[in-house]
Design an enzyme around this catalytic site. Sequence first.
Site, PDB file in Angstrom:
ATOM      1  NE  ARG B  59      -0.862   3.373   2.743  1.00 22.91           N
ATOM      2  CZ  ARG B  59      -2.002   3.078   2.125  1.00 22.91           C
ATOM      3  NH1 ARG B  59      -2.686   4.005   1.530  1.00 22.91           N
ATOM      4  NH2 ARG B  59      -2.432   1.851   2.116  1.00 22.91           N
ATOM      5  CB  THR B  60       5.512   6.949   3.932  1.00 24.60           C
ATOM      6  OG1 THR B  60       4.260   7.268   4.533  1.00 24.60           O
ATOM      7  CG2 THR B  60       6.377   8.179   3.906  1.00 24.60           C
ATOM      8  CG  HIS B 137       4.367  12.145   7.908  1.00 22.74           C
ATOM      9  ND1 HIS B 137       5.266  12.193   6.861  1.00 22.74           N
ATOM     10  CD2 HIS B 137       3.619  11.030   7.695  1.00 22.74           C
ATOM     11  CE1 HIS B 137       5.073  11.151   6.071  1.00 22.74           C
ATOM     12  NE2 HIS B 137       4.072  10.425   6.553  1.00 22.74           N
TER      13      HIS B 137
END
Lengths: 417, 309
Positions: B59-60, B137
Amino acid sequence: MSTLHIKNAQIIWPGSKWHRKTADVIIENGITKAIGQNLNQQADEVITGKKLILTPGWFDLHVSFNDPGNEHKEDITSGSQAAQHGGFTDVLLMPNTQPAIDSKSVVNYVKGKAQLSETNIHIAGAASEGLLGEDITEVYDMKDAGIVALTDHKKAIQNADLLRRVLFYAKKSGMPVMSFASDKSLNKNGQMNEGKMSTSLGLKGMPSLSEEIQLKRDIDLAKYCDSPIHFSSISSKESVEIIRSAKDAGIPVTCDVSYMNLALTDKDLEDFDTNLKLNPPLRTEADRQALIEGLKDGTIDAISTDHTPQNIEEKAREFDNAAFGMSSLETLYPVYNTFLKDDISIELFVDKLAVESRQLIGLPTPQLEEGKPARVTILDSSKKVKIDKNFLKSKSKNNYWLGSELKGVVIRTINGK
Amino acid sequence: MSNLSVDHLLGIKGLSREDIELIFTTADNFKDVINRPIKKVPSLRDITIANLFFENSTRTKLSFELAEKRLSADVVNFSASGSSLKKGETLIDTVNNILAMKVDMVVMRHPNPGAAVFLSRNVNSRIVNAGDGAHEHPTQALLDTYSIREKYGDVEGKKVVIVGDIVHSRVALSNIFALQKLGATVKVCGPQTLIPKYIEDLGVEVELDLRKALEWCDIANMLRIQLERQDIKYFPSIREYTMTYGVDAELLNSLSKEVTIMHPGPINRGVEITSDVADSDHAIILNQVENGVAIRMAVLYLLAEKIAR
């Protein structure tokens, strides 16, 4: 014939009648010829400087030269040059070579190469075969070949029974057994000191507990075996306290500290500089202060460099994948004189480097006397130096201070025989 | 429009509160854009971005790629969970090889803490950290705090508890930094084996009891249990984890207050949160995902502004 005239040097030489006096010294072919004020003599070379200091030649308890096995990082020749450049006439070579210095034949190889070097190379033999922590080595055969101490270096002995056997078996040799206190299970995958910094950097921590728990165990073993033990490179406040109480209780314990742990803390790792990936790791300011205090009150017996050359491929990479250690022989004095001299007097510094460090392996301090071999280190505390790749004689340039300008230079190291 | 104080997005640590607020207001505009029929703007049409993923990500990576495409950037993808490293190539060489093909920006995910910092010092490109080991992150923390701001109007003064594996979590660390910079109070909650011993030195409180943590907070950010990151057992079983740190509707409804549930995804349904929580009005999990694209567009746009062109 070569005559050297050192002019107007402050003499820091514990035990000598010249200690703390300012004088000229004449050295001829490695022999001290004359000491006195305003000597007038023809000399081939005159050493002058704004603030010259003359001390006994230094002895480093803790260097890795990687020869045999990893000569691309350092070899005995380049390591000796680095030692001399750093102010050392004598070093104690760790057995972490490939193969390890764990038998007479490897001792003889090292001795053979060491004969050609300017620096006096003393050899520590492995306590266990191949530094594997399993079987004891031929201690007496290696002693006959010339080793002066036993250690498994940073392959810290995990098995208590092995250390017990080493302490018992080697006791008769009179050689010190050196232990690097580290419980491997607590340090597993560790990258730096466990604390606020490691938490904020997301790096796996190496708790000082790992050192302390092993220190206590080893001291108990030394007590049980009634045998002396030396701890290499202690790093935490609690370790200083543990050793202080052991000494107070009369247990024959000694230890040294690496100067990186005196000059730096884990805060300096903010930018993930792999040159500061060290073992033992840099710890907190409280630890650093306690180490300085330990030097002052005699708990810590010696200062060492823990010289660990690593080639650039081992350092210019992700922090987790970088190797531990610093090529540190040559920056001791500039770092001391720039950052530490207010906390640690020059007298104490010289005592921990030239006098007490030698006592730990039973060597006498060199003497400053007319007619005796001159084993001296000459410093200039006022001269500035840019630490760059050319400055470092070591084959490896993994040094945190690379690129900095520091104050204080080793002018000359003379190893008269 | 003003500029970011940084040349790379390496972590939240290096950002000022003004930087974060600038990213938020920029993201507001891009959120409008991606809700229009034509979801695309030409802002980065002269920019090439490489997405380098040295660690698995779905997803990232997707979110970054969408953000890049909606800004009209040219995009190349490089996924190599260990493959080039296995061949012995260093990170610097791998990246320089890609940059030699004239790439302007690098979005990188990497398993080692500090990898993005290391890269920013060794290659000539703008770096966006898409996750470096257990370090940071930053875009996740930005989208999380942006989602809180969206729901509550402001992050200032909010109480947030982060639940789960704190010790291996870059999401937790970046969230702690971002929330604190924006004036929120943070607690962490989870089995103590998964909480760093020195976390309180970062100004964070530890609450080991989940119910107490939930009674205290406005928002609970439920971290994914990442079994793949654990080389040894930090808790005995998923079953016991869920019993002690899982959130279900019954627990939420028994609290004396409303708590907003966040999750960085992907959810292990029935582990961190049950389905009835994930799909309830308490959860803003899908808003987080949507905001992720807008936040990443904002970050890429603001960093590209700093490239001389």
